[in-house]
Design a protein around this motif. Sequence first.
Motif, PDB file in Angstrom:
ATOM      1  N   MET A  28      32.188  38.706  48.858  1.00 50.27           N
ATOM      2  CA  MET A  28      33.614  38.845  48.546  1.00 50.27           C
ATOM      3  C   MET A  28      34.047  38.106  47.295  1.00 50.27           C
ATOM      4  SD  MET A  28      35.316  36.514  51.503  1.00 50.27           S
ATOM      5  CE  MET A  28      36.966  36.841  50.895  1.00 50.27           C
ATOM      6  N   GLY A  29      35.301  38.366  46.911  1.00 50.37           N
ATOM      7  CA  GLY A  29      35.912  37.666  45.799  1.00 50.37           C
ATOM      8  C   GLY A  29      35.119  37.810  44.520  1.00 50.37           C
ATOM      9  N   GLU A  30      35.077  36.730  43.767  1.00 50.07           N
ATOM     10  CA  GLU A  30      34.370  36.717  42.499  1.00 50.07           C
ATOM     11  C   GLU A  30      32.885  37.032  42.711  1.00 50.07           C
ATOM     12  OE1 GLU A  30      35.420  36.774  39.599  1.00 50.07           O
ATOM     13  OE2 GLU A  30      33.659  36.241  38.425  1.00 50.07           O
ATOM     14  N   GLY A  31      32.369  36.604  43.860  1.00 48.91           N
ATOM     15  CA  GLY A  31      30.958  36.869  44.160  1.00 48.91           C
ATOM     16  C   GLY A  31      30.676  38.360  44.257  1.00 48.91           C
ATOM     17  N   ASP A  36      42.480  44.754  48.660  1.00 47.75           N
ATOM     18  CA  ASP A  36      41.533  43.630  48.567  1.00 47.75           C
ATOM     19  C   ASP A  36      40.351  43.975  47.663  1.00 47.75           C
ATOM     20  OD1 ASP A  36      42.946  41.928  50.120  1.00 47.75           O
ATOM     21  OD2 ASP A  36      41.742  42.192  51.939  1.00 47.75           O
ATOM     22  N   MET A  84      39.330  42.219  44.100  1.00 46.64           N
ATOM     23  CA  MET A  84      38.043  41.527  43.930  1.00 46.64           C
ATOM     24  C   MET A  84      37.241  42.127  42.780  1.00 46.64           C
ATOM     25  SD  MET A  84      36.787  40.777  47.782  1.00 46.64           S
ATOM     26  CE  MET A  84      37.951  40.192  48.997  1.00 46.64           C
ATOM     27  N   SER A 135      40.415  37.874  42.268  1.00 46.56           N
ATOM     28  CA  SER A 135      40.214  37.024  43.429  1.00 46.56           C
ATOM     29  C   SER A 135      39.107  36.019  43.122  1.00 46.56           C
ATOM     30  CB  SER A 135      39.843  37.909  44.621  1.00 46.56           C
ATOM     31  OG  SER A 135      39.329  37.120  45.651  1.00 46.56           O
ATOM     32  N   LYS A 136      39.455  34.771  43.090  1.00 47.71           N
ATOM     33  CA  LYS A 136      38.491  33.773  42.646  1.00 47.71           C
ATOM     34  C   LYS A 136      37.631  33.208  43.771  1.00 47.71           C
ATOM     35  CE  LYS A 136      39.357  34.350  38.463  1.00 47.71           C
ATOM     36  NZ  LYS A 136      38.454  35.310  37.818  1.00 47.71           N
ATOM     37  N   GLU A 137      38.130  33.343  45.010  1.00 46.64           N
ATOM     38  CA  GLU A 137      37.365  32.765  46.117  1.00 46.64           C
ATOM     39  C   GLU A 137      36.012  33.455  46.256  1.00 46.64           C
ATOM     40  OE1 GLU A 137      39.138  33.634  49.896  1.00 46.64           O
ATOM     41  OE2 GLU A 137      40.068  35.433  49.114  1.00 46.64           O
ATOM     42  N   SER A 138      35.084  32.760  46.849  1.00 44.49           N
ATOM     43  CA  SER A 138      33.750  33.310  47.026  1.00 44.49           C
ATOM     44  C   SER A 138      33.126  32.635  48.237  1.00 44.49           C
ATOM     45  CB  SER A 138      32.916  33.016  45.779  1.00 44.49           C
ATOM     46  OG  SER A 138      32.183  34.166  45.422  1.00 44.49           O
ATOM     47  N   VAL A 139      32.113  33.261  48.800  1.00 43.33           N
ATOM     48  CA  VAL A 139      31.415  32.638  49.930  1.00 43.33           C
ATOM     49  C   VAL A 139      29.972  32.448  49.527  1.00 43.33           C
ATOM     50  CG1 VAL A 139      30.850  32.869  52.372  1.00 43.33           C
ATOM     51  CG2 VAL A 139      32.914  33.933  51.483  1.00 43.33           C
ATOM     52  N   ASP A 140      29.463  31.269  49.732  1.00 49.16           N
ATOM     53  CA  ASP A 140      28.108  30.987  49.280  1.00 49.16           C
ATOM     54  C   ASP A 140      27.044  31.167  50.350  1.00 49.16           C
ATOM     55  OD1 ASP A 140      27.938  30.666  46.652  1.00 49.16           O
ATOM     56  OD2 ASP A 140      28.401  28.519  46.616  1.00 49.16           O
TER      57      ASP A 140
END
Lengths: 473, 431
Positions: A247-250, B410, B414, B419-424
């Motif tokens: 999601m997001g930037e990823g 959404d 993205m 959308s800057k959030e991310s999940v690692d």
Amino acid sequence: MKAKSPLEIYKFLPQTNCGECGFDTCMSFAAHLLDRSAKPTQCKPLVEQAKKDEKAKKKLQQIEELVAPEIAEVVIGTGDYAVKIGGEDVLHRHELTFFNPTAFFYDIPDSLDDKEIDERCSKVVEYKKFYVGKFLTIEGMAVRCVSGDAKRFREVVKRVAGYGRPMILVSLDANCMKSALEVVADKRPLIYAATEDNWREFLKLALEFKVPVVVRSKDLNTLKSLAVTFRKAGIKDIVLDPVTEPMGEGLRRTFERVIQLRRTAIHEDKDVAYPIMVTPISAWVIEGDDVAKAYWESVIGAIFIVKYADVMIFKSLEPWTVMPLVILRQNIYTDPRVPVQVEPGLRKIGNPDENSPVMITTNFALTYYTVESDLTSAKIDCWLLVLDTGGICVEAAVAGGQFNANGVKELMKQTKIEEKVKHRYLIIPGLAARLKGAIEDETGWKVLVGPIDSGRIKGWLEQNWPPKNGDKP
Amino acid sequence: MKIDDFFKLLKKYNVEELEGVRIEGDIEIEIESGANLLPIIQALAQELGMAAYHLARASKILGFPVEQLFGGELKEVMEKKLEKKEELPQELVKAEFKPYKAKFPGKINEVTLGATPKEGGTRKYTITVGGEKSLPFYFFDAEQPHLPVITIDVFDKPVPFPKAVREHYEDVMDNPAEWAKKVVKDFGADMITIHLISTDPLLDDTPIHEAVKTVEDILQAVKCPIVVGGSGNKEKDPLLLEKVAEVAEGERVLLASATLDTDWERIANAAKRHNQVVLAWTQLDINSQKTLNRYLLKKAGLSPDSLVMDPTTAPLGYGLDYAFSNMERIRLAALKGDADLAFPISSGTTNAWGAREAWMKESPISGDTSWGPRELRGPLWEILTGLTLALAGVDIFMMLHPASVAVLKDVISMLGGKSKESVDKDWLVVA
């Protein structure tokens, strides 16, 4: 492919126009090789000659090279269910077609108990969705080592292998992987994954067990380095995983990586011309309930079915997520060069007799097969007229004039339907309602307007057939 | 040794190509740049390992004066390679990935919908679409000044919606103004579309002067830019849209739609006169779209900043492949410089609800795996239809289900880099 014109291929062909390949001339055969609707080995004289003669052998090889796809093809699994991925030649389907549909694999973590494993495997094996004349299915299982226990992983892999479908083995631990490969290497699983940390061991495994291997890195320099290193060490069957960030930037970065990989591979860099893996299952690391995660998994799946993923791993086996994805895949990988039509004419559905209803639909393959299978499923005996609308659906053909009263009259004449039934009633699709009067005028038959969706014909017939006033018009 | 055996030998060691080495005729081997032979052979050795040794040996057999040329150095190289025979690489071959760069000469026209009081309208904000210089979300090729927007459907009379949709609109169905408010306030619509379907002579045949009152109500009720659609009646729609253009003077309403078989000129002229925007609708055919656009621009004199295209949305499973490739071709043609097609694209994504898989309770086909709850699969059908076309270049989505709108928003934000959030966390550890 390297060849850009049929002439480049033609010069290596026998040029005798013998026709053994199924095409009239060598030039025509060359044109079919160019659009990949024929294979070089269809040239029987050349294949025969190649067995005896070095020169002919070389010509055959040169043709093979000329028509080889830009992206390497990799086969996962063996036997009837083996699945081929990659092999693409273009970035946009309208430029030619996409060839090997994205293969769907479903997560089987080794932390599940045997019953749960069997349940999930059965869902994969049994999944079916009827679409345009055939059942769509899903490909295989991705067995994932979560236990960290080589023995357990091996057990589960063996169990899953019993279902006879292609497999991806998922573990970054070379010991676990080796333990699994010892029991299923002959099934040709795809092993996942060689990374910057474990690549030496995984290279050894891929060489020793002769299995296709995924190389994985978010960094495209590293990913390419891994691919080049493996190729130079003698591995041909490589799959690239640029890592799916959910999601997001990823997600945006993932999109960029996947597109850059494929685009660069098609245009100029053969070091990355391998199938691409995307893992929509990554959606399950996001916080949220299962429905939200399954939705997001479908979204990631959809983006990369459209954009270049050749193989995917999913978690959700809910039919409401699987169905839209198998259909999207079918749509994107449908060959745009092939018209989706069926033969017009008269079809018998079930065992119709002289009192059975007569219905009409169009020859657009999707419409036809939907109607046909709805009637068959509902166990209706009837006559089905298939009108040539040039492969256009009912609604558009009515609007565009291909579905017209005169055409219906001609079709009825050609098929001699009036000799097959005693009554004179024609049931037309609900979406063609406005043609009722015109068809009655042209044919002299009484027209009954059926439901808009053929899935509702059964209920409609119960209300309307046989017609209340049995008198003949 | 025959040349055949030589080839076999090379093949055995997986040698497919020898860089810098050309073999001509039957027995002659020519090595280029004679003065610098050693580096070539070393490079070969590095590349080919064992094969280099065999190449040299074979060369010797074939009468090439190998030792004479290289002396002891070659022997050394050859022996070194022999020792390493079974060894695997210890280090990664360093390779640099150089991404391909695409640059297009064309640019999609920017079209602004809505007008604020300063600009002659009464909208609180305007929305600009278009301006692309690359394929959608390809920020690595070119910036994309505007992201796609979503307009939610409102109808001027209650319509038979599928169950999953109906439950969200039941309370406002007989009041279009309230309906419009709801989709903006509760469902995050960027714009609303009011479909004046009651004007259809086969439905209520609402007179034009009465129908446009609904448009006025809507303009009062919401402050976003709006789209106004007719009933699809080819004779009445141009007259209706002409009147809409008049009562919404200066608002830059998107008038839906001009088609080749309606009086497109009347619609275009009304748009010019009252500062509105025209939606040009064709059916899955790039050439028709080009023709209609040319008529509107060249014959009717519509300004290029006042035209949006609707090349038709066929839903997932029912021709989405055509809709996708048609739009992708249109967008690519525009980027490659076809000015007649360089306009923002609108999609009637709501069409997804026409697919039986979106609304039917269960599959009517025996043999199908159960389709699962329709409350979940319906919105997903609309999402996937929209998302696929987003990747072909759609700028405006006309949509229906609030959940579909939320998810597509959404995704757009993205992929659009907002959308800057991310999940690692790695999926390998998912339970």
